[in-house]
Design a protein around this motif. Structure first.
Motif, PDB file in Angstrom:
ATOM      1  N   TYR A  28      38.852  38.428  53.305  1.00  0.00           N
ATOM      2  CA  TYR A  28      37.864  39.088  52.459  1.00  0.00           C
ATOM      3  C   TYR A  28      38.377  39.205  51.024  1.00  0.00           C
ATOM      4  O   TYR A  28      39.574  39.301  50.787  1.00  0.00           O
ATOM      5  CB  TYR A  28      37.573  40.508  52.959  1.00  0.00           C
ATOM      6  CG  TYR A  28      37.238  40.636  54.415  1.00  0.00           C
ATOM      7  CD1 TYR A  28      35.934  40.454  54.862  1.00  0.00           C
ATOM      8  CD2 TYR A  28      38.227  40.956  55.356  1.00  0.00           C
ATOM      9  CE1 TYR A  28      35.622  40.593  56.207  1.00  0.00           C
ATOM     10  CE2 TYR A  28      37.927  41.091  56.697  1.00  0.00           C
ATOM     11  CZ  TYR A  28      36.617  40.907  57.125  1.00  0.00           C
ATOM     12  OH  TYR A  28      36.313  41.043  58.452  1.00  0.00           O
ATOM     13  N   ALA A  29      37.440  39.283  50.081  1.00  0.00           N
ATOM     14  CA  ALA A  29      37.759  39.648  48.697  1.00  0.00           C
ATOM     15  C   ALA A  29      36.455  40.000  47.991  1.00  0.00           C
ATOM     16  O   ALA A  29      35.362  39.650  48.445  1.00  0.00           O
ATOM     17  CB  ALA A  29      38.477  38.520  47.966  1.00  0.00           C
ATOM     18  N   HIS A  30      36.597  40.707  46.856  1.00  0.00           N
ATOM     19  CA  HIS A  30      35.429  41.108  46.080  1.00  0.00           C
ATOM     20  C   HIS A  30      34.779  39.906  45.397  1.00  0.00           C
ATOM     21  O   HIS A  30      35.397  38.869  45.179  1.00  0.00           O
ATOM     22  CB  HIS A  30      35.828  42.129  45.014  1.00  0.00           C
ATOM     23  CG  HIS A  30      36.229  43.452  45.573  1.00  0.00           C
ATOM     24  ND1 HIS A  30      35.400  44.213  46.375  1.00  0.00           N
ATOM     25  CD2 HIS A  30      37.374  44.175  45.436  1.00  0.00           C
ATOM     26  CE1 HIS A  30      36.016  45.340  46.701  1.00  0.00           C
ATOM     27  NE2 HIS A  30      37.220  45.339  46.148  1.00  0.00           N
ATOM     28  N   ASN A  31      33.513  40.106  45.021  1.00  0.00           N
ATOM     29  CA  ASN A  31      32.764  39.138  44.236  1.00  0.00           C
ATOM     30  C   ASN A  31      32.566  39.732  42.841  1.00  0.00           C
ATOM     31  O   ASN A  31      31.815  40.693  42.669  1.00  0.00           O
ATOM     32  CB  ASN A  31      31.408  38.876  44.903  1.00  0.00           C
ATOM     33  CG  ASN A  31      30.565  37.864  44.156  1.00  0.00           C
ATOM     34  OD1 ASN A  31      30.850  37.505  43.017  1.00  0.00           O
ATOM     35  ND2 ASN A  31      29.505  37.400  44.793  1.00  0.00           N
ATOM     36  N   TYR A  32      33.272  39.188  41.837  1.00  0.00           N
ATOM     37  CA  TYR A  32      33.204  39.723  40.484  1.00  0.00           C
ATOM     38  C   TYR A  32      32.596  38.706  39.521  1.00  0.00           C
ATOM     39  O   TYR A  32      32.581  37.499  39.790  1.00  0.00           O
ATOM     40  CB  TYR A  32      34.605  40.108  39.982  1.00  0.00           C
ATOM     41  CG  TYR A  32      35.025  41.496  40.376  1.00  0.00           C
ATOM     42  CD1 TYR A  32      34.544  42.607  39.705  1.00  0.00           C
ATOM     43  CD2 TYR A  32      35.909  41.692  41.433  1.00  0.00           C
ATOM     44  CE1 TYR A  32      34.935  43.896  40.066  1.00  0.00           C
ATOM     45  CE2 TYR A  32      36.298  42.973  41.804  1.00  0.00           C
ATOM     46  CZ  TYR A  32      35.808  44.061  41.116  1.00  0.00           C
ATOM     47  OH  TYR A  32      36.189  45.324  41.483  1.00  0.00           O
ATOM     48  N   GLU A  33      32.117  39.235  38.390  1.00  0.00           N
ATOM     49  CA  GLU A  33      31.591  38.368  37.347  1.00  0.00           C
ATOM     50  C   GLU A  33      32.688  37.450  36.817  1.00  0.00           C
ATOM     51  O   GLU A  33      33.869  37.664  37.051  1.00  0.00           O
ATOM     52  CB  GLU A  33      31.039  39.215  36.196  1.00  0.00           C
ATOM     53  CG  GLU A  33      29.832  40.058  36.573  1.00  0.00           C
ATOM     54  CD  GLU A  33      29.346  40.900  35.408  1.00  0.00           C
ATOM     55  OE1 GLU A  33      30.036  40.912  34.370  1.00  0.00           O
ATOM     56  OE2 GLU A  33      28.285  41.536  35.548  1.00  0.00           O
ATOM     57  N   ASN A  34      32.270  36.417  36.104  1.00  0.00           N
ATOM     58  CA  ASN A  34      33.188  35.449  35.502  1.00  0.00           C
ATOM     59  C   ASN A  34      34.000  34.705  36.551  1.00  0.00           C
ATOM     60  O   ASN A  34      35.134  34.300  36.308  1.00  0.00           O
ATOM     61  CB  ASN A  34      34.120  36.131  34.489  1.00  0.00           C
ATOM     62  CG  ASN A  34      33.352  36.805  33.371  1.00  0.00           C
ATOM     63  OD1 ASN A  34      32.371  36.259  32.877  1.00  0.00           O
ATOM     64  ND2 ASN A  34      33.782  37.993  32.988  1.00  0.00           N
ATOM     65  N   MET A  35      33.430  34.570  37.741  1.00  0.00           N
ATOM     66  CA  MET A  35      34.036  33.800  38.820  1.00  0.00           C
ATOM     67  C   MET A  35      35.382  34.357  39.259  1.00  0.00           C
ATOM     68  O   MET A  35      36.282  33.619  39.678  1.00  0.00           O
ATOM     69  CB  MET A  35      34.199  32.328  38.427  1.00  0.00           C
ATOM     70  CG  MET A  35      32.900  31.557  38.334  1.00  0.00           C
ATOM     71  SD  MET A  35      32.113  31.298  39.962  1.00  0.00           S
ATOM     72  CE  MET A  35      30.735  32.465  39.886  1.00  0.00           C
TER      73      MET A  35
END
Length: 264
Positions: free
Chosen positions: A149-156
């Motif tokens: 798992y990992a977060h989904n952040y802006e700027n890829m």
């Protein structure tokens, strides 16, 4: 009277402006500054301990169906390719790398799936977190299903690139990745992309019988938005790797990129 009223208006405007600046500093500027500094610190740390992925030979890991492993199965390099990572974080279990996608991060496994989603490799607060191997999975990736798992952040940032695999043509041009472990480079072939709710049975990690593995493989293929030409029977004989992150198609939607180790 008018002069006093004008002075009061000016003072009110000055106070309002000062308060707005204060609020901006406390609510936006400082939090963003702390986040930026935390991210920069972690990225510098990543660079210091990143394994030399391109020069690590692929190895044959232990198969989940092999009762008596051969010497070839269990022999590890004299020096672990992820030794530097583990020297910083004792919970580190490997390094994920998918060429030309931005997916290039250390993997940690804690006592739960929460801690490292808000802490960095050094254990300090980092809202970006790390990539996290589900605590229910085997730490050496020897189990049938390993979920990361990992977060989904802006700027890829972090696992945002996982969402790019919604497009099958993107999958076609980014078919392979790898996980670096103590044993070396374990190559992965990606075969499917899924959008599922957070409570989907796709997140099962316990498999005892061959039938349970086949049923799970059929679930993956049936649920996938698309998949490569592979059968459930074939998948049941491989070790799977799922990369999971939040997406925004609906409340608590998750994007899952599914792959398997090529050495099985």
């Amino acid at each position: 009277m008018k002069k006093a009223f004008l002075i009061a208006i000016i003072l009110l405007l000055l106070f309002s402006g000062a308060f707005a600046v204060y609020r901006y500093r406390q609510k936006i500027y400082l939090p963003e500054k702390r986040i930026s500094e935390a991210r920069e610190k972690q990225e510098k740390l990543f660079e210091q301990v990143r394994p030399d992925v391109d020069n690590i030979p692929a190895v044959k890991p232990i198969s989940p169906d092999t009762e008596a492993a051969t010497a070839e199965n269990v022999t590890a390099p004299a020096t672990s390719p992820v030794k530097a990572v583990k020297s910083v974080c004792s919970d580190a279990v490997g390094w994920l790398y998918v060429p030309d996608t931005g997916l290039d991060y250390p993997i940690a496994q804690g006592d739960d799936n929460s801690f490292y989603l808000s802490h960095g490799l050094d254990g300090e607060f980092d809202p970006f977190g790390l990539t996290v191997l589900d605590y229910r999975c085997e730490g050496d990736f020897s189990g049938y299903n390993s979920i990361i798992y990992a977060h989904n952040y802006e700027n890829m940032a972090m696992f945002a690139p996982v969402g790019l695999f919604r497009d099958s043509s993107y999958m076609d041009s980014h078919r392979q990745g790898c996980i670096i472990t103590d044993r070396g480079r374990e190559d992965i072939e990606f075969f499917a992309y899924l959008t599922v709710p957070s409570d989907s049975p796709v997140y099962n990690t316990v498999f005892i019988t061959d039938k349970e593995r086949r049923d799970y493989a059929e679930l993956l293929l049936h649920t996938a938005a698309y998949h490569s030409d592979i059968t459930a029977e074939e998948l049941s004989q491989k070790r799977l790797v799922l990369l999971s992150t939040c997406t925004f198609e609906y409340d608590k939607a998750r994007g899952v990129l599914a792959g398997y180790f090529l050495s099985d």
